[in-house]
Design a protein around this motif. Sequence first.
Motif, PDB file in Angstrom:
ATOM      1  N   PHE A 118      28.094 -16.726 -63.674  1.00 17.78           N
ATOM      2  CA  PHE A 118      28.657 -15.384 -63.575  1.00 17.78           C
ATOM      3  C   PHE A 118      28.507 -14.605 -64.886  1.00 17.78           C
ATOM      4  CE2 PHE A 118      30.319 -17.304 -59.830  1.00 17.78           C
ATOM      5  CZ  PHE A 118      30.429 -16.256 -58.931  1.00 17.78           C
ATOM      6  N   ALA A 119      27.651 -15.103 -65.768  1.00 13.47           N
ATOM      7  CA  ALA A 119      27.370 -14.383 -67.015  1.00 13.47           C
ATOM      8  C   ALA A 119      26.794 -12.998 -66.719  1.00 13.47           C
ATOM      9  CB  ALA A 119      26.405 -15.193 -67.883  1.00 13.47           C
ATOM     10  N   PHE A 120      26.023 -12.883 -65.632  1.00 12.75           N
ATOM     11  CA  PHE A 120      25.434 -11.580 -65.292  1.00 12.75           C
ATOM     12  C   PHE A 120      26.530 -10.547 -65.030  1.00 12.75           C
ATOM     13  CE2 PHE A 120      26.650 -12.645 -61.069  1.00 12.75           C
ATOM     14  CZ  PHE A 120      26.700 -11.457 -60.362  1.00 12.75           C
ATOM     15  N   ARG A 121      27.612 -10.954 -64.388  1.00  6.52           N
ATOM     16  CA  ARG A 121      28.709 -10.027 -64.066  1.00  6.52           C
ATOM     17  C   ARG A 121      29.503  -9.683 -65.319  1.00  6.52           C
ATOM     18  NH1 ARG A 121      30.823 -11.123 -58.487  1.00  6.52           N
ATOM     19  NH2 ARG A 121      29.086  -9.710 -58.066  1.00  6.52           N
ATOM     20  N   ARG A 122      29.684 -10.662 -66.174  1.00  6.11           N
ATOM     21  CA  ARG A 122      30.394 -10.392 -67.430  1.00  6.11           C
ATOM     22  C   ARG A 122      29.609  -9.393 -68.275  1.00  6.11           C
ATOM     23  NH1 ARG A 122      31.675 -16.004 -66.432  1.00  6.11           N
ATOM     24  NH2 ARG A 122      29.961 -16.871 -67.666  1.00  6.11           N
ATOM     25  N   ARG A 123      28.283  -9.555 -68.292  1.00  4.60           N
ATOM     26  CA  ARG A 123      27.455  -8.597 -69.032  1.00  4.60           C
ATOM     27  C   ARG A 123      27.549  -7.200 -68.424  1.00  4.60           C
ATOM     28  NH1 ARG A 123      23.217 -12.857 -68.660  1.00  4.60           N
ATOM     29  NH2 ARG A 123      23.516 -14.149 -70.514  1.00  4.60           N
ATOM     30  N   ASN A 124      27.600  -7.145 -67.107  1.00  8.29           N
ATOM     31  CA  ASN A 124      27.674  -5.844 -66.451  1.00  8.29           C
ATOM     32  C   ASN A 124      28.960  -5.127 -66.811  1.00  8.29           C
ATOM     33  OD1 ASN A 124      26.207  -4.047 -64.795  1.00  8.29           O
ATOM     34  ND2 ASN A 124      27.517  -4.510 -63.052  1.00  8.29           N
ATOM     35  N   ASP A 231      20.345 -12.885 -66.540  1.00  7.59           N
ATOM     36  CA  ASP A 231      20.820 -12.269 -65.301  1.00  7.59           C
ATOM     37  C   ASP A 231      19.999 -12.729 -64.095  1.00  7.59           C
ATOM     38  OD1 ASP A 231      22.569 -10.970 -66.933  1.00  7.59           O
ATOM     39  OD2 ASP A 231      21.908  -8.938 -66.451  1.00  7.59           O
ATOM     40  N   ASP A 232      18.679 -12.777 -64.264  1.00  7.62           N
ATOM     41  CA  ASP A 232      17.812 -13.202 -63.169  1.00  7.62           C
ATOM     42  C   ASP A 232      18.148 -14.614 -62.703  1.00  7.62           C
ATOM     43  OD1 ASP A 232      16.176 -11.157 -62.344  1.00  7.62           O
ATOM     44  OD2 ASP A 232      14.317 -12.180 -62.878  1.00  7.62           O
ATOM     45  N   GLU A 233      18.338 -15.507 -63.669  1.00  4.66           N
ATOM     46  CA  GLU A 233      18.607 -16.891 -63.296  1.00  4.66           C
ATOM     47  C   GLU A 233      19.991 -17.038 -62.659  1.00  4.66           C
ATOM     48  OE1 GLU A 233      17.791 -21.397 -64.875  1.00  4.66           O
ATOM     49  OE2 GLU A 233      17.559 -19.724 -66.259  1.00  4.66           O
ATOM     50  N   CYS A 234      20.956 -16.265 -63.137  1.00  2.00           N
ATOM     51  CA  CYS A 234      22.279 -16.263 -62.512  1.00  2.00           C
ATOM     52  C   CYS A 234      22.181 -15.846 -61.049  1.00  2.00           C
ATOM     53  CB  CYS A 234      23.211 -15.293 -63.243  1.00  2.00           C
ATOM     54  SG  CYS A 234      23.766 -15.823 -64.874  1.00  2.00           S
TER      55      CYS A 234
END
Length: 440
Positions: A118-124, A231-234
């Motif tokens: 969920f790193a992609f969501r945290r970055r968002n 993000d892609d891998e997440c």
Amino acid sequence: MTPTIELSQNDARRLALTAQGLIGTPFSTSPATAVRALAPKRELAVTQVLETLGAVQLDTISVLARSHELVAYARLGAVGRGAVESAYWTPSPDDFASSFEYWSHAACILPAHVWPWFAFRRRNYVRKGIRWHEVPTQQLQSLRARLRAEGPLTTAELGGAKKSSQWWDWSDAKIGIEWLLDIGEVVCSRRVGWRRVYDLPERALDPAVFDQVSIGATTWSSADGVEGPTDDECLRTLIARATATVGVGTVTDILDVHRLRATDTSSRARLLELFDELVESGDIVRVTVPGWKGSTFADAKLLASPRASGRNRTTLLSPFDSLVWHRGRTNQVFDFEHSLEAYVPAAKRVHGYFTMPVLHGGHLVARVDPKRQGDTLTAPTVTFETSHGTAAARGTVPDSAIAGTATALREAAAWVGCSSVVVDDVRPRSAKAALVKALT
């Protein structure tokens, strides 16, 4: 081009039920053995349910029990509230968390090992720089310092949750700590009296979840100050996990599990490309199902595994259960229209405040609006699906649907400590006498 597999409606429905743990006894305890199983075995079974479903939605509404308890009950029977709470939220602050809360389908409990994805969501969130309220940046440093110095804390201990009696009027401490939760600087891995307990991720979570090799990530990123897989891998990982959760589903069904939408770094086109990549890698399979619209995929392992054996579960389902939380998918898989009416004015409700679908024989056969009144479970409204697939006032209700609904009501009554079941408005009316007889 990888070939497309044709599935029947029945095949698709069975795959969905199997993926959701509602056929046979896929867990360490079953509804038949749950009551007499020892606590560790019951807790293990609840943990297995969470791992199978990938996410269990939380909600403040409590009818018979809170929704996250109903989800476990639907698959395991009467494992007990203690087993559910212990399995979801670490009982000792000295243990590493087995799960955490975060924004998935909605506010959900998630297995601790999926934290990195969920790193992609945290970055968002970092890129947006705002949640529902303006972030009180002057508060953040003191909140971080207090958690480091004092250990896990609730909002009450951090300064209170509200400025006034209005539910939306949050205090700066509440806004600040929720922002730190959004961006991953804090984690909620347990609750006390339904209050979130906030902690530092490096203290609450197993160190392995922060290690690229341990979690099997091929690429790692520190973009926007958030460490984790790219993000892609997440997104690729969560799409694969979501496909396993639904068993078979359209792109919309699969993306809806974790509410994956086009973001600043991933367009809709890129999301669709990730499905193609997962087909090429053999993780998912492109399929067709009669009547289903749009690109449809199934989990490759589930599709290749032997057909699940054992009986279909007969039970009441929370409207927040992942089998039915997507209304369009519920109609598509089960030919069953369902919606939550808790937020509809009472005078405009058709089926009731917290209408629970009845699962029996692999089908959704009725809707029940249950309430507990003393030692009696009441169902002011029971609406059967008729033989022609609608909930019209006229039509034939199969005997099996009546028997299954009676079983589901009796078992739910016993679970919450009620000795009798009373039904009132049964639709169609012609089914009431048979249902009352089946209940007694």
